[in-house]
Design a protein around this motif. Structure first.
Motif, PDB file in Angstrom:
ATOM      1  N   LEU A  13       0.817  -1.216   0.000  1.00 18.90           N
ATOM      2  CA  LEU A  13       0.000   0.000   0.000  1.00 18.90           C
ATOM      3  C   LEU A  13       0.847   1.261   0.000  1.00 18.90           C
ATOM      4  O   LEU A  13       0.423   2.295  -0.522  1.00 18.90           O
ATOM      5  N   ASN A  14       2.025   1.182   0.591  1.00 15.87           N
ATOM      6  CA  ASN A  14       2.837   2.382   0.757  1.00 15.87           C
ATOM      7  C   ASN A  14       4.144   2.321  -0.016  1.00 15.87           C
ATOM      8  O   ASN A  14       5.099   3.032   0.322  1.00 15.87           O
ATOM      9  N   LEU A  15       4.196   1.469  -1.045  1.00 17.40           N
ATOM     10  CA  LEU A  15       5.360   1.475  -1.920  1.00 17.40           C
ATOM     11  C   LEU A  15       5.425   2.795  -2.679  1.00 17.40           C
ATOM     12  O   LEU A  15       4.392   3.426  -2.945  1.00 17.40           O
ATOM     13  N   PRO A  16       6.621   3.238  -3.039  1.00 21.02           N
ATOM     14  CA  PRO A  16       6.729   4.495  -3.784  1.00 21.02           C
ATOM     15  C   PRO A  16       5.956   4.429  -5.107  1.00 21.02           C
ATOM     16  O   PRO A  16       6.021   3.446  -5.828  1.00 21.02           O
ATOM     17  N   ASP A  17       5.202   5.465  -5.368  1.00 24.34           N
ATOM     18  CA  ASP A  17       4.520   5.672  -6.651  1.00 24.34           C
ATOM     19  C   ASP A  17       3.355   4.713  -6.902  1.00 24.34           C
ATOM     20  O   ASP A  17       2.786   4.722  -7.996  1.00 24.34           O
ATOM     21  N   ILE A  18       2.967   3.885  -5.914  1.00 22.17           N
ATOM     22  CA  ILE A  18       1.830   2.995  -6.189  1.00 22.17           C
ATOM     23  C   ILE A  18       0.549   3.796  -6.304  1.00 22.17           C
ATOM     24  O   ILE A  18      -0.385   3.413  -7.013  1.00 22.17           O
ATOM     25  N   GLN A  19       0.493   4.960  -5.608  1.00 25.56           N
ATOM     26  CA  GLN A  19      -0.712   5.790  -5.711  1.00 25.56           C
ATOM     27  C   GLN A  19      -0.895   6.333  -7.125  1.00 25.56           C
ATOM     28  O   GLN A  19      -2.021   6.639  -7.523  1.00 25.56           O
ATOM     29  N   ALA A  20       0.207   6.450  -7.855  1.00 26.77           N
ATOM     30  CA  ALA A  20       0.104   6.927  -9.234  1.00 26.77           C
ATOM     31  C   ALA A  20      -0.447   5.845 -10.159  1.00 26.77           C
ATOM     32  O   ALA A  20      -1.032   6.163 -11.199  1.00 26.77           O
ATOM     33  N   GLU A  21      -0.279   4.579  -9.780  1.00 27.89           N
ATOM     34  CA  GLU A  21      -0.808   3.466 -10.574  1.00 27.89           C
ATOM     35  C   GLU A  21      -2.168   3.074 -10.003  1.00 27.89           C
ATOM     36  O   GLU A  21      -2.289   2.143  -9.212  1.00 27.89           O
ATOM     37  N   LYS A  22      -3.174   3.815 -10.382  1.00 23.59           N
ATOM     38  CA  LYS A  22      -4.497   3.636  -9.779  1.00 23.59           C
ATOM     39  C   LYS A  22      -5.069   2.258 -10.054  1.00 23.59           C
ATOM     40  O   LYS A  22      -5.781   1.692  -9.214  1.00 23.59           O
ATOM     41  N   LEU A  23      -4.768   1.665 -11.213  1.00 25.94           N
ATOM     42  CA  LEU A  23      -5.298   0.355 -11.552  1.00 25.94           C
ATOM     43  C   LEU A  23      -4.751  -0.712 -10.613  1.00 25.94           C
ATOM     44  O   LEU A  23      -5.500  -1.553 -10.090  1.00 25.94           O
ATOM     45  N   ILE A  24      -3.434  -0.680 -10.377  1.00 28.39           N
ATOM     46  CA  ILE A  24      -2.832  -1.660  -9.468  1.00 28.39           C
ATOM     47  C   ILE A  24      -3.343  -1.444  -8.048  1.00 28.39           C
ATOM     48  O   ILE A  24      -3.661  -2.406  -7.331  1.00 28.39           O
ATOM     49  N   LEU A  25      -3.429  -0.188  -7.629  1.00 22.22           N
ATOM     50  CA  LEU A  25      -3.931   0.108  -6.288  1.00 22.22           C
ATOM     51  C   LEU A  25      -5.365  -0.381  -6.127  1.00 22.22           C
ATOM     52  O   LEU A  25      -5.725  -0.952  -5.081  1.00 22.22           O
ATOM     53  N   SER A  26      -6.174  -0.192  -7.145  1.00 27.42           N
ATOM     54  CA  SER A  26      -7.563  -0.655  -7.073  1.00 27.42           C
ATOM     55  C   SER A  26      -7.627  -2.173  -6.982  1.00 27.42           C
ATOM     56  O   SER A  26      -8.435  -2.729  -6.215  1.00 27.42           O
ATOM     57  N   ASP A  27      -6.792  -2.864  -7.742  1.00 29.48           N
ATOM     58  CA  ASP A  27      -6.762  -4.338  -7.670  1.00 29.48           C
ATOM     59  C   ASP A  27      -6.362  -4.812  -6.283  1.00 29.48           C
ATOM     60  O   ASP A  27      -6.939  -5.777  -5.751  1.00 29.48           O
ATOM     61  N   ALA A  49      -4.757   4.128   6.282  1.00 23.17           N
ATOM     62  CA  ALA A  49      -4.987   5.566   6.431  1.00 23.17           C
ATOM     63  C   ALA A  49      -3.849   6.377   5.808  1.00 23.17           C
ATOM     64  O   ALA A  49      -4.084   7.407   5.157  1.00 23.17           O
ATOM     65  N   THR A  50      -2.615   5.917   5.991  1.00 25.34           N
ATOM     66  CA  THR A  50      -1.471   6.602   5.388  1.00 25.34           C
ATOM     67  C   THR A  50      -1.550   6.565   3.868  1.00 25.34           C
ATOM     68  O   THR A  50      -1.224   7.546   3.185  1.00 25.34           O
ATOM     69  N   VAL A 102      -4.278   6.459   2.078  1.00 27.57           N
ATOM     70  CA  VAL A 102      -5.303   7.422   1.660  1.00 27.57           C
ATOM     71  C   VAL A 102      -4.716   8.824   1.623  1.00 27.57           C
ATOM     72  O   VAL A 102      -4.955   9.593   0.685  1.00 27.57           O
ATOM     73  N   GLN A 103      -3.925   9.153   2.643  1.00 25.46           N
ATOM     74  CA  GLN A 103      -3.321  10.487   2.696  1.00 25.46           C
ATOM     75  C   GLN A 103      -2.372  10.693   1.513  1.00 25.46           C
ATOM     76  O   GLN A 103      -2.373  11.758   0.877  1.00 25.46           O
ATOM     77  N   LYS A 104      -1.561   9.687   1.197  1.00 25.95           N
ATOM     78  CA  LYS A 104      -0.651   9.803   0.054  1.00 25.95           C
ATOM     79  C   LYS A 104      -1.427   9.906  -1.253  1.00 25.95           C
ATOM     80  O   LYS A 104      -1.023  10.625  -2.167  1.00 25.95           O
ATOM     81  N   PHE A 105      -2.543   9.194  -1.332  1.00 25.20           N
ATOM     82  CA  PHE A 105      -3.339   9.241  -2.561  1.00 25.20           C
ATOM     83  C   PHE A 105      -3.950  10.624  -2.756  1.00 25.20           C
ATOM     84  O   PHE A 105      -4.054  11.112  -3.880  1.00 25.20           O
ATOM     85  N   ILE A 106      -4.333  11.265  -1.658  1.00 26.13           N
ATOM     86  CA  ILE A 106      -4.868  12.627  -1.745  1.00 26.13           C
ATOM     87  C   ILE A 106      -3.802  13.571  -2.286  1.00 26.13           C
ATOM     88  O   ILE A 106      -4.056  14.392  -3.174  1.00 26.13           O
ATOM     89  N   LEU A 138     -13.183  11.003   4.019  1.00 28.17           N
ATOM     90  CA  LEU A 138     -12.886   9.605   4.338  1.00 28.17           C
ATOM     91  C   LEU A 138     -11.682   9.504   5.256  1.00 28.17           C
ATOM     92  O   LEU A 138     -11.669   8.693   6.199  1.00 28.17           O
ATOM     93  N   LEU A 139     -10.662  10.323   4.992  1.00 30.44           N
ATOM     94  CA  LEU A 139      -9.461  10.283   5.823  1.00 30.44           C
ATOM     95  C   LEU A 139      -9.780  10.646   7.269  1.00 30.44           C
ATOM     96  O   LEU A 139      -9.273  10.019   8.202  1.00 30.44           O
ATOM     97  N   ARG A 140     -10.600  11.653   7.464  1.00 27.96           N
ATOM     98  CA  ARG A 140     -10.988  12.023   8.824  1.00 27.96           C
ATOM     99  C   ARG A 140     -11.734  10.877   9.513  1.00 27.96           C
ATOM    100  O   ARG A 140     -11.499  10.587  10.691  1.00 27.96           O
ATOM    101  N   THR A 141     -12.605  10.216   8.769  1.00 33.32           N
ATOM    102  CA  THR A 141     -13.340   9.080   9.334  1.00 33.32           C
ATOM    103  C   THR A 141     -12.395   7.954   9.724  1.00 33.32           C
ATOM    104  O   THR A 141     -12.519   7.359  10.803  1.00 33.32           O
ATOM    105  N   LEU A 142     -11.435   7.649   8.854  1.00 31.66           N
ATOM    106  CA  LEU A 142     -10.484   6.571   9.150  1.00 31.66           C
ATOM    107  C   LEU A 142      -9.631   6.908  10.358  1.00 31.66           C
ATOM    108  O   LEU A 142      -9.327   6.028  11.179  1.00 31.66           O
ATOM    109  N   HIS A 143      -9.220   8.151  10.483  1.00 27.75           N
ATOM    110  CA  HIS A 143      -8.421   8.541  11.643  1.00 27.75           C
ATOM    111  C   HIS A 143      -9.216   8.380  12.936  1.00 27.75           C
ATOM    112  O   HIS A 143      -8.681   7.907  13.950  1.00 27.75           O
ATOM    113  N   ASN A 144     -10.469   8.763  12.913  1.00 21.37           N
ATOM    114  CA  ASN A 144     -11.296   8.600  14.117  1.00 21.37           C
ATOM    115  C   ASN A 144     -11.459   7.129  14.483  1.00 21.37           C
ATOM    116  O   ASN A 144     -11.358   6.746  15.657  1.00 21.37           O
TER     117      ASN A 144
END
Length: 1498
Positions: free
Chosen positions: A1096-1110, A1174-1175, A1177-1181, A1200-1206
């Motif tokens: 989830l927190n590998l570098p640049d995975i947020q840029a690959e939305k298809l892989i992240l979604s899978d 949660a981290t 989600v923050q990187k994806f934002i 969503l991030l606020r909800t996850l933090h709570n």
């Protein structure tokens, strides 16, 4: 009238408020006043004279000859006397003045006469360089000046069309310009307002050329008192005709304007930005930027950025396509624009600062423009002082995605002439970017280098680019070297022919080969191989010379006897072969030999050079296999490789009959036996491991066995369209290994040292054989091939499972016997020599005879060691082997260097597994002489083998496909894992974890196992790796559910499943091999969650939305509870990324509920995974905001991030407050880092961290038990708060409280900015927050009175000093608000005094007792306390309001408040006494703060 004083060097006319008569003391006129009066009387009497005659007569009497046949009128030598005489004459007789003006008007009605009075006159006896015209002399006569000015201005329109040259002809021939010239620099103006009004009227109807000249001359003609009228008039003209913008700007620049008019002028100029022509833009920009002041600079910069349309800068795409058709017409204009900006920025530092501030404030990508790049580069070019700031801003903008490579393309491509002057700045920026750690910045630097090389075709510029890249290569910094070489590869691939003449400038790279890693060597040789291929295809002599020189270098390296250089040469040789031997390039050659013939010759030479050397030969086979995977070589090369690989059978295999050995021989006293025969009686061959190992001359063959099999499988796939059907017998063939009987305790003990070594090495070679089998045949089920049927795939999958079971069994067995007999294993994957292992000073053990003899000598000496009791102990032997006499492993080197922690070990030890047998010390296996076998846990991590894991062959990514298969998918059994596959999955998950560690950011810790993957995966990007493992994502969830269910149901009764499956895989039936189901499930649980978090927190995975979604989709629950979305304004639709994040988080919460019932450690692992979501989600934002520039903060993700933090804070509280059973809690608390992370998540994700800290510091933490012997009742509500974890809680409270104070300091700094301003409500809220923070620190520091642990006191001193230091930063704010909130601020300081006094006492006691853990922190804390004291004094002094401040020595008391009789400690009587503690006491007339007892001093 207005008399102007002498002009300064500036063209601006100085202002004057009153007219000063030009003749204060008029000189005497040669003729007497009576004569003048008589002449005047005579003129009045002579009524027959015409006005012209009267005018001529007046001038003649004054000494001026008007009518001069040879030229202009003759003036007297002293024009001042002439002007004085005429002024006195006209002043005394108005009728004479009128007659003179009438005559003069009639006289100049003739054009020749007008021209003669306008040109310079002859002055009698004067040789001055400058002679005034008659008109100019008369204009300086006050009594007739205005009339003459109006007369001339009215004559001016008559000559508008007289000059057909547009003002370019001679001045003497242009009447209009001559008239205008008379008005310049007059000494005074009698009626400037009337003159200005008339002049501006005439100006409005002038032709363009004359209008421009008149506008430019206005500051020289009109006085300062008319500036308002001039500015208004010019503004009106500018709106009607934009062609006059340049003279208008020039006029504005030379007018002496006040602040109001200056602002008006700036506004006028800014309004022209939208409509001005490109050719006039430089003048406008120069005017605006030179007119900038600190008050209007931001406005000017903003308008320039918004309105400027530099044609050549913004439309470079068209220019790039047409730049070869001719020079762009806007090149000169664009160059002028840049030049005007550059010169203006050089002289106006305030503009540079405002530009940087303006760009810092921009947050969205669409707000950034190409002009911003130019402005930054111009600032970078101008001054060294701001270069670092410019580079810092550019780097930040690139990382944020605001500046993209296309913007630099628009600057560079097609604009060679523009970039030429700024080439060093672009090059310097590229150098800075390429030296950064951030991969994105380095990629941007590479792009700029490529663009510069492509745009600038001249030799000098390209040499500069190549020289900079070579400098990067020589830096010695791995990531910088890698990026520089990547840039060179890019240039060589695209501009190979252009690089050949410049190859001498990059040949210096070859000087650094010794320090390069394998990855770097590949890139270097790829560059020169591409150049060699290009050179061989060229008929030019210098090209072939370069190719020959490179081939010569490689041949020398290959023939070098030193292994280091030989390996370098092998890599270079095979890189050349990959280029020259490619079927596409095989015939491209201008030399006598074809390319493929040259490649084949090189292959043969390389093979001959390393035939007798094991390590180079392994490298040769592996590199050759990699080449075959990437390229298709020429058929002749394929044929040669096929013949060489065909020797495999004769070297390593032997025929068997009916699945049995034809002859059972003894090898070095060891009986052999066939192991793991999957094909049974039909198996035709076996792998000769034991026979080859026992033969002294054949041991090196086994070292090349895996590499040669890899080559064989690769060539087989190429020859048969991806199928390995020709060698499928090797997948099921048995292994000839030592007999099963040896692996019992009675049979193992009597063996000689050499026999034990052969047994261990046999197992080691068998392990690596299995790993290569998996690597080869997993490609049959993952890669599509029409030649492989589904039935064949199913058969291969079944055998792969069995081979993986064999591998797990063999590694566990090998690990067990390595504990008892430690040896250095041969290196079967020697690619690490030039990279990680060399950095760790790890020797390269390849089974050489010297090493073997060393081991034999040491091993034979072990029994001779005696204990103190005089008898030989087998335990001591084992202890010595693994202690004093054992060779240092890579883990030892890493741990000694501080590069590795016990992270992996703690993951297993703290998992709650019952691994007493598997974690026993090696000596425990030899403690008894009984014949009982010691149990070996199959699923336990092979810790001893792990230390030498880098010598094993790595598993390829294709092997992870086994996770997606199952041997018994549709069978019903008594448990969830009837095929006992979880131990196999655990083995693969651990390997996946290590590969993810390699791709994680550099700050992560790494292990020896990760190093074994480094070379194999260095050529693969993160996205490529994730794309390959995407199919296994759903299987990860399935295995996690399976592990959770088994742990919940406690299925330890199914022990026979492993034995049944092991028997089907033909594993030997050894009674001491066992599997703990709970241990396996616990480890699978932890490994899957760890892998999920890392992915989830590998570098640049947020840029690959298809892989992240899978990945997220694989971890979705059956249904997301409706309560999950409570509190959200919008419910996310299924399928989008927000919904997938919600689903993954909800699924993990369900797992958390199950984990809480199982163990503290498992629940902690789930909590950390929730934090990873949660981290992510923050990187994806952040990534989304960078990518599209939209205001993502108004979307659904932030909500969503606020909800996850709570929810994360609630989950952390649930774990901290759960009533764990004693044993479970003790096992979990062995890793105190879990509690620390848990507490951090609990506090950070709460609704009010300050209130929560206040509650815990003042109410909950004081109730914690002081020792283990104290009865630990759950009266504070947190079972995890006990004596063992008190220090952890105490540290976390300090850290979080300090973090809150630092945030408050930043809020105060924002309030103190001029634009923000103070609000009473905001100030009161801030002060209350600061007061809560002070209350927390006071409670924590005073807690030291009950807890006498040095660690607690040390943290109090450390964090107390840091808190005071941060508190001092708000004193200016407190002083500013003292009048309004005096009582609150006084109470705040009084409260903090309680903590500072306790800190003083702690420091004194620590120095007296010489507690070094505390004394090292005292100096910084004491400095902060002293600063606090004087800040309080300054605060009360500056805001004195009936309060006094007194400083004195406090009474020496201990922490309990008892007075100490002497400050000299017993053990320090002969040393210096403890210093008195100074403290501040605040007195208030109304509220007593200091008591009389506190004021007493010793």
């Amino acid at each position: 009238m207005v008399l102007l004083q002498h002009q300064t060097p500036s063209r601006k006319r100085p202002s004057s408020n009153a007219f000063v008569p030009p003749f204060a003391q008029p000189p005497k006129i040669p003729k007497s006043t009576t004569i003048a009066a008589a002449a005047s009387h005579q003129l009045r009497q002579d009524e027959t004279l015409t006005p012209i005659d009267k005018m001529v007569s007046v001038l003649a009497d004054a000494g001026c000859t008007l009518i001069n046949p040879s030229g202009p009128p003759c003036l007297p030598s002293d024009p001042h006397k002439l002007r004085h005489h005429l002024h006195r004459l006209f002043s005394s007789d108005p009728s004479l003045r009128s007659a003179f003006l009438s005559g003069f008007s009639s006289y100049i009605h003739s054009t020749p006469n007008l021209r003669w009075v306008l040109v310079s006159s002859n002055r009698g006896g004067s040789y001055s360089l400058r002679n005034d015209s008659l008109i100019r002399v008369l204009l300086l006569v006050p009594s007739i000046q205005l009339d003459l000015q109006i007369m001339l201005l009215e004559k001016l329109p008559e000559y508008f069309d007289a000059d057909t040259s547009g003002g370019l002809g001679s001045l003497d021939d242009d009447i209009a310009r001559l008239i205008l010239n008379q008005f310049r620099w007059l000494d005074f103006l009698v009626d400037s307002e009337a003159f200005a009004e008339k002049l501006l009227q005439v100006l409005s109807i002038c032709p363009l050329y004359l209008k421009k000249e008149m506008i430019g001359s206005l500051p020289e003609i009109i006085g300062d008192q008319n500036n308002k009228a001039v500015v208004d008039s010019l503004e009106q003209m500018l709106q009607e005709d934009s062609a006059i913008v340049v003279p208008v700007l020039d006029s504005f620049s030379n007018l002496n304007l006040d602040d109001q008019l200056q602002d008006q002028v700036i506004t006028i100029a800014l309004s022209c930005l939208r409509t001005i022509d490109a050719e006039h833009m430089p003048y406008l920009l120069r005017f605006l930027m030179l007119s900038a002041t600190p008050t209007n600079a931001r406005r000017i910069i903003s308008q320039i950025r918004e309105q400027i349309k530099a044609v050549a800068i913004s439309n470079t795409c068209t220019i790039k396509n047409n730049r070869f058709k001719g020079k762009s017409p806007v090149d000169n204009a664009a160059a002028s624009i840049l030049d005007s900006l550059r010169t203006s920025l050089r002289f106006k530092n305030v503009l540079c600062q405002e530009i940087l501030k303006e760009l810092k404030c921009l947050k969205r990508a669409q707000d950034h423009k190409v002009i911003d790049i130019w402005l930054l580069m111009l600032i970078h070019t101008n001054g060294k002082s701001l270069q670092k700031s410019v580079e810092k801003i550019i780097k930040k903008k690139i990382v944020e995605g605001c500046i993209q490579d296309v913007m630099f393309d628009q600057c560079i491509h097609g604009n060679k002439e523009l970039v030429q002057n700024h080439f060093p700045s672009f090059l310097s920026l590229s150098e800075s970017l390429l030296a950064c750690k951030d991969r994105k910045l380095r990629a941007f630097g590479i792009h700029i280098y490529r663009s510069l090389f492509e745009e600038f075709v001249d030799t000098y510029s390209r040499q500069e680019v190549l020289g900079a890249l070579v400098t990067h290569v020589g830096s010695g910094i791995s990531f910088e070297v890698s990026s520089a070489l990547e840039a060179l590869v890019l240039l060589a691939s695209k501009f190979s022919h252009e690089l050949i003449p410049l190859s001498s400038h990059i040949s210096g790279v070859l000087d650094y080969l010794e320090g390069f890693s394998v990855e770097h060597l590949h890139k270097v040789y790829e560059v020169f191989s591409i150049l060699a291929l290009s050179a061989r295809s060229s008929a030019e002599s210098f090209g072939s010379s370069i190719a020959n020189e490179f081939l010569m270098i490689v041949r020398k390296q290959v023939s070098n006897p030193a292994l280091k250089y030989k390996k370098m040469g092998l890599i270079g040789t095979l890189k050349i072969v990959s280029c020259l031997g490619d079927a596409k390039n095989a015939a491209w050659s201008a030399s006598q030999k074809s390319n493929y013939e040259e490649a084949l010759e090189l292959l043969k030479m390389a093979m001959d050079s390393c035939k007798q050397l094991t390590s180079p030969l392994i490298l040769f086979y592996d590199e050759l296999s990699s080449v075959l995977d990437c390229r298709t070589p020429h058929p002749a090369i394929m044929e040669w490789i096929g013949k060489h690989a065909g020797e495999f059978e004769s070297l390593f295999l032997s025929d068997i009959e009916g699945g049995q050995l034809p002859i059972k021989d003894s090898y070095c006293g060891l009986e052999g036996e066939l192991w793991m025969n999957l094909d049974g009686d039909i198996s035709p061959v076996s792998l000769n491991i034991l026979p080859l190992l026992s033969a002294s001359m054949s041991e090196s063959l086994l070292q090349i066995l895996p590499a040669k099999f890899r080559l064989l499988s690769t060539i087989e796939r190429l020859a048969n369209q991806g199928s390995l059907g020709g060698i499928d017998a090797l997948l099921g063939c048995p292994l000839h290994l030592p007999s099963f009987k040896i692996f019992s305790e009675p049979a193992w003990k009597p063996l000689a040292e050499k026999q034990k070594q052969i047994v261990c090495l046999s197992l080691f070679y068998a392990v690596n054989w299995m790993r290569e089998l998996l690597n080869a045949f997993c490609t049959q089920v993952t890669r599509h091939s029409e030649c492989i049927s589904q039935a064949t795939k199913d058969e291969i999958i079944a055998k792969l499972f069995k081979r993986l079971r064999n591998l797990v069994f063999l590694e566990s067995l090998l690990n067990n016997y390595l504990k008892q007999h430690s040896i250095s294993l041969p290196d079967l994957y020697p690619h690490m020599d030039n990279s990680a292992s060399s950095l760790l000073n790890q020797p390269n053990h390849v089974g050489d005879s010297e090493k073997s003899e060393y081991m034999k000598t040491n091993d034979s000496s072990f029994p001779k060691k005696k204990r103190k009791n005089g008898r030989t102990s087998k335990a001591s032997t084992s202890s010595d082997v693994n202690g004093k006499f054992r060779q240092p492993t890579i883990v030892d080197a890493l741990r000694k260097a501080g590069a590795i922690t016990s992270q992996e070990v703690s993951n297993e030890d703290s998992s709650g597994m019952s691994l007493k047998d598997s974690t026993a010390e090696p000596g425990a296996h030899n403690d008894s002489d009984s014949s009982e076998n010691v149990n070996v846990e199959i699923s336990a991590a092979a810790k001893v083998l792990e230390a030498q894991r880098y010598k094993c062959r790595p598993l390829l990514v294709d092997c992870f496909s086994i996770l997606t298969f199952s041997e018994m998918q549709n069978q019903i059994s008594c448990c969830l894992d009837p095929a006992a596959e979880l131990p196999l999955h655990l083995y693969l998950l651990r390997d996946l974890h290590c590969k993810l560690d390699y791709f994680s950011p550099p700050s992560k810790q790494f292990s020896a196992r990760c190093l074994s993957n480094a070379t194999d995966f260095s050529r693969m990007t993160v996205n490529e790796f994730l794309s390959k493992i995407t199919p296994i994502f759903p299987s990860l969830k399935r295995h996690l559910n399976c592990a959770v269910h088994i742990l919940k149901e406690g299925a330890e009764s199914c022990q026979e499943h492993w034995r049944d499956q092991s028997s089907s895989a033909r594993n030997p039936d050894l009674t001491n091999m066992m599997v703990s189901v709970s241990s396996v499930c616990t480890s699978v649980f932890q490994e899957i969650l760890s892998c999920f978090s890392k992915m989830l927190n590998l570098p640049d995975i947020q840029a690959e939305k298809l892989i992240l979604s899978d990945l997220l989709e694989a971890f979705q629950p059956n249904k997301i509870p409706d309560c999950f979305f409570s509190g959200m304004q919008a419910i996310h639709s299924p399928g989008n990324i927000e919904y997938l994040y919600c689903g993954a988080y909800s699924f993990l919460e369900e797992v958390l509920e199950e984990a809480i019932t199982l163990s503290f450690t498992l629940a902690s692992e789930v909590l950390l995974t929730l934090d990873a979501v949660a981290t992510s989600v923050q990187k994806f934002i952040v990534m989304s905001a960078e990518g599209n520039g939209k205001d993502i903060h108004k979307g659904l993700l932030p909500e969503l991030l606020r909800t996850l933090h709570n929810r994360l804070g609630t989950s952390a509280y649930k774990l901290l407050s759960h009533k764990w059973d004693k044993d479970n809690l003790e096992n979990g608390l062995k890793t105190k880092g879990l509690v620390q992370k848990m507490l951090h998540l609990y506090f950070v994700n709460s609704e009010s961290t300050a209130d929560l800290l206040d509650e815990h510091a003042c109410s909950i933490l004081p109730q914690a038990p002081l020792s283990k012997t104290t009865e630990e009742d759950d009266f504070h509500g947190f079972p995890t708060l006990c004596s063992a974890t008190f220090v952890v809680w105490y540290r976390v409270l300090h850290e979080e409280n300090l973090g809150i104070l630092n945030k408050l300091v930043k809020e105060v700094a924002l309030l103190e900015k001029p634009r923000t301003g103070f609000r009473v409500e905001t100030v009161a809220v801030l002060l209350n927050k600061i007061q809560k923070s002070v209350k927390v620190i006071v409670s924590l520091v005073n807690m030291c009175r009950k807890h006498d642990k040095i660690s607690v006191h040390s943290m109090a001193v450390k964090y107390g000093g840091k808190f005071v230091d941060s508190f001092l930063k708000v004193f200016d704010f407190l002083q500013a608000q003292f009048k309004t909130h005096s009582e609150l601020i006084i109470q705040l300081v009084k409260e903090l005094q309680k903590a500072t006094r306790a800190l003083q006492t702690l420091c004194s006691e620590a120095k007296g007792l010489k507690q070094t853990a505390i004394t090292s922190k005292i100096p910084a804390t004491k400095r902060s306390l002293e600063r606090f004291l004087f800040h309080v004094k300054a605060l009360l002094h500056n805001t004195s309001n009936g309060r006094t401040f007194w400083i004195g020595n406090l009474k020496h008391k201990d922490l309990m408040g008892q007075v100490v009789s002497s400050q000299a400690y017993v053990d320090d009587q002969n040393e210096n006494t403890v210093e008195d503690c100074e403290e501040a006491v605040i007195e208030d007339q109304d509220i007593g703060i200091a008591s009389e007892e506190e004021r007493e001093t010793e």
